[in-house]
Design a protein around this motif. Structure first.
Motif, short mmCIF file in Angstrom:
data_model
loop_
_atom_site.label_atom_id
_atom_site.label_comp_id
_atom_site.label_asym_id
_atom_site.label_seq_id
_atom_site.Cartn_x
_atom_site.Cartn_y
_atom_site.Cartn_z
N GLY A 179 0.81 -1.22 0.00
CA GLY A 179 0.00 0.00 0.00
C GLY A 179 0.83 1.26 0.00
O GLY A 179 1.83 1.38 -0.71
N GLY A 180 0.44 2.23 0.82
CA GLY A 180 1.10 3.53 0.86
C GLY A 180 2.19 3.57 1.92
O GLY A 180 2.11 4.36 2.86
N GLY A 181 3.21 2.74 1.76
CA GLY A 181 4.25 2.63 2.78
C GLY A 181 5.56 3.33 2.45
O GLY A 181 6.58 3.09 3.10
N GLN A 182 5.54 4.25 1.46
CA GLN A 182 6.79 4.88 1.05
C GLN A 182 7.45 5.68 2.16
O GLN A 182 8.67 5.88 2.16
CB GLN A 182 6.57 5.76 -0.18
CG GLN A 182 5.67 6.98 0.03
CD GLN A 182 4.22 6.72 -0.24
OE1 GLN A 182 3.70 5.68 0.13
NE2 GLN A 182 3.54 7.66 -0.90
N GLY A 199 3.83 0.08 -2.21
CA GLY A 199 2.89 0.30 -3.29
C GLY A 199 3.06 1.63 -3.99
O GLY A 199 3.00 1.71 -5.22
N GLU A 200 3.29 2.69 -3.21
CA GLU A 200 3.29 4.04 -3.76
C GLU A 200 4.67 4.69 -3.68
O GLU A 200 5.56 4.22 -2.99
CB GLU A 200 2.28 4.90 -3.01
CG GLU A 200 0.84 4.42 -3.13
CD GLU A 200 -0.14 5.36 -2.45
OE1 GLU A 200 0.27 6.47 -2.04
OE2 GLU A 200 -1.31 5.00 -2.31
N VAL A 201 4.80 5.82 -4.36
CA VAL A 201 6.02 6.62 -4.33
C VAL A 201 5.64 8.09 -4.16
O VAL A 201 4.62 8.54 -4.67
CB VAL A 201 6.84 6.43 -5.62
CG1 VAL A 201 6.07 6.89 -6.85
CG2 VAL A 201 8.19 7.13 -5.53
N SER A 202 6.44 8.83 -3.40
CA SER A 202 6.31 10.28 -3.28
C SER A 202 7.56 10.92 -3.89
O SER A 202 8.58 10.25 -4.11
CB SER A 202 6.18 10.69 -1.81
OG SER A 202 5.02 10.14 -1.24
N PHE A 217 11.23 -0.03 -4.85
CA PHE A 217 10.23 -0.47 -5.81
C PHE A 217 8.86 0.06 -5.39
O PHE A 217 8.43 -0.17 -4.26
CB PHE A 217 10.16 -2.00 -5.89
CG PHE A 217 11.44 -2.66 -6.28
CD1 PHE A 217 11.72 -2.94 -7.61
CD2 PHE A 217 12.38 -3.00 -5.32
CE1 PHE A 217 12.90 -3.55 -7.98
CE2 PHE A 217 13.57 -3.62 -5.67
CZ PHE A 217 13.83 -3.89 -7.00
N ALA A 218 8.16 0.75 -6.31
CA ALA A 218 6.77 1.14 -6.10
C ALA A 218 5.94 0.25 -7.03
O ALA A 218 5.93 0.43 -8.24
CB ALA A 218 6.56 2.61 -6.42
N ALA A 219 5.25 -0.72 -6.43
CA ALA A 219 4.60 -1.77 -7.22
C ALA A 219 3.08 -1.61 -7.29
O ALA A 219 2.40 -2.50 -7.80
CB ALA A 219 4.95 -3.14 -6.63
N GLY A 220 2.56 -0.48 -6.78
CA GLY A 220 1.12 -0.24 -6.87
C GLY A 220 0.40 -0.50 -5.57
O GLY A 220 0.53 -1.58 -4.98
N HIS A 221 -0.34 0.50 -5.08
CA HIS A 221 -1.09 0.34 -3.84
C HIS A 221 -2.12 -0.78 -3.98
O HIS A 221 -2.17 -1.71 -3.17
CB HIS A 221 -1.80 1.66 -3.51
CG HIS A 221 -2.32 1.73 -2.11
ND1 HIS A 221 -2.14 2.82 -1.30
CD2 HIS A 221 -3.04 0.84 -1.37
CE1 HIS A 221 -2.71 2.60 -0.12
NE2 HIS A 221 -3.28 1.40 -0.15
N HIS A 222 -2.91 -0.71 -5.02
CA HIS A 222 -3.93 -1.73 -5.25
C HIS A 222 -3.30 -3.09 -5.52
O HIS A 222 -3.72 -4.11 -4.95
CB HIS A 222 -4.83 -1.32 -6.42
CG HIS A 222 -5.86 -2.34 -6.80
ND1 HIS A 222 -7.10 -2.40 -6.19
CD2 HIS A 222 -5.83 -3.35 -7.70
CE1 HIS A 222 -7.79 -3.40 -6.71
NE2 HIS A 222 -7.04 -3.99 -7.63
#
Length: 253
Positions: A179-182, A199-202, A217-222
């Motif tokens: 998920g949103g763990g960046q 999942g996400e990137v900022s 790696f940002a592999a997608g929240h969903h």
């Protein structure tokens, strides 16, 4: 075969240790529907599309990871929220939602299921939100180059995966948070692992990965959070002998 609304609620709340976890939303039954449940649909987010799919599937209950009533959002029931709730209530569908409890569960959790998908070994939880470990760490049986891990993630998850930091570095140890763990990337650096998957990137995440030498790696929240609720649904189907259908509403984020 059927179960009651309360039977399902009590079982899931106990299984997922709801009372032990502080969260940003209510976990458990969020919208009350019919008392007798003969068909269950599971999915990631209780979007209108998933609610409509549950109606079409003639479900009596919908179990999701992302439900409603988040802290900080407007308490007014209007617009999108009204339409979603109206559809559930008009069709007497129970909505159950489990956020952090479904992220961290040692068997059905999103983090654990992603680890299984990637065949990560030597898994341990890292406490990020008391009293649960939202970040996990482990290792691969054999080292894998960053670009090769990116390709593996893309194949398994069926989506493009962003990679940043040292791309060609060999990766043995890894930390991850679905998920949103960046925001946990610096904690991953402190763990001394070679890579961090979320999942996400900022915007700032990219600079952190480059400057601190960790492959990110940002592999997608969903995409990274499909597997917890799916595995939970499979368990429910077996435990209660009721039909459970996982419905994936595509989301590129």
């Amino acid at each position: 075969m059927s179960i009651t609304r309360l039977e399902l609620q009590n079982y899931l709340n106990g299984l997922l240790r709801v009372n032990e976890i502080n969260d940003y939303c209510p976990n458990g039954l969020q919208v009350e529907g019919t008392n007798k449940i003969k068909k269950i649909v599971t999915g990631v987010t209780a979007s209108q599309a998933l609610v409509d799919a549950a109606i079409d599937a003639k479900a009596d209950a919908l179990i999701v990871h992302h439900g409603y009533f988040w802290k900080g959002e407007s308490q007014v029931i209007s617009g999108m929220k009204k339409r979603r709730l109206s559809a559930l209530l008009a069709n007497d569908i129970n909505l159950y939602a489990y956020h952090l409890p479904l992220d961290v569960h040692p068997e059905f959790g999103n983090n654990r299921q992603l680890a299984s998908l990637l065949d990560i070994q030597n898994i341990s939880a890292v406490s990020s939100v008391k009293p649960v470990g939202v970040v996990m760490q482990g290792s691969f049986e054999e080292e894998i180059e960053g670009a090769a891990l990116q390709a593996k993630l893309q194949e398994l998850l069926g989506r493009e995966v962003l990679i940043e930091g040292p791309v060609s570095k060999s990766i043995s140890s890894v930390a991850w948070c679905t998920g949103g763990g960046q925001g946990f990337i610096e904690q991953a650096v402190e763990l001394g692992v070679d890579a961090f998957i979320t999942g996400e990137v900022s915007e700032q995440t990219v600079h952190t990965a480059r400057e601190m030498g960790i492959t990110f790696f940002a592999a997608g929240h969903h995409a990274t959070e499909r597997y917890g609720v799916k595995s939970l649904g499979e368990h429910i189907a077996q435990h209660f002998d009721v039909p459970v259908e996982f419905i994936d509403i595509n989301n590129p984020a």
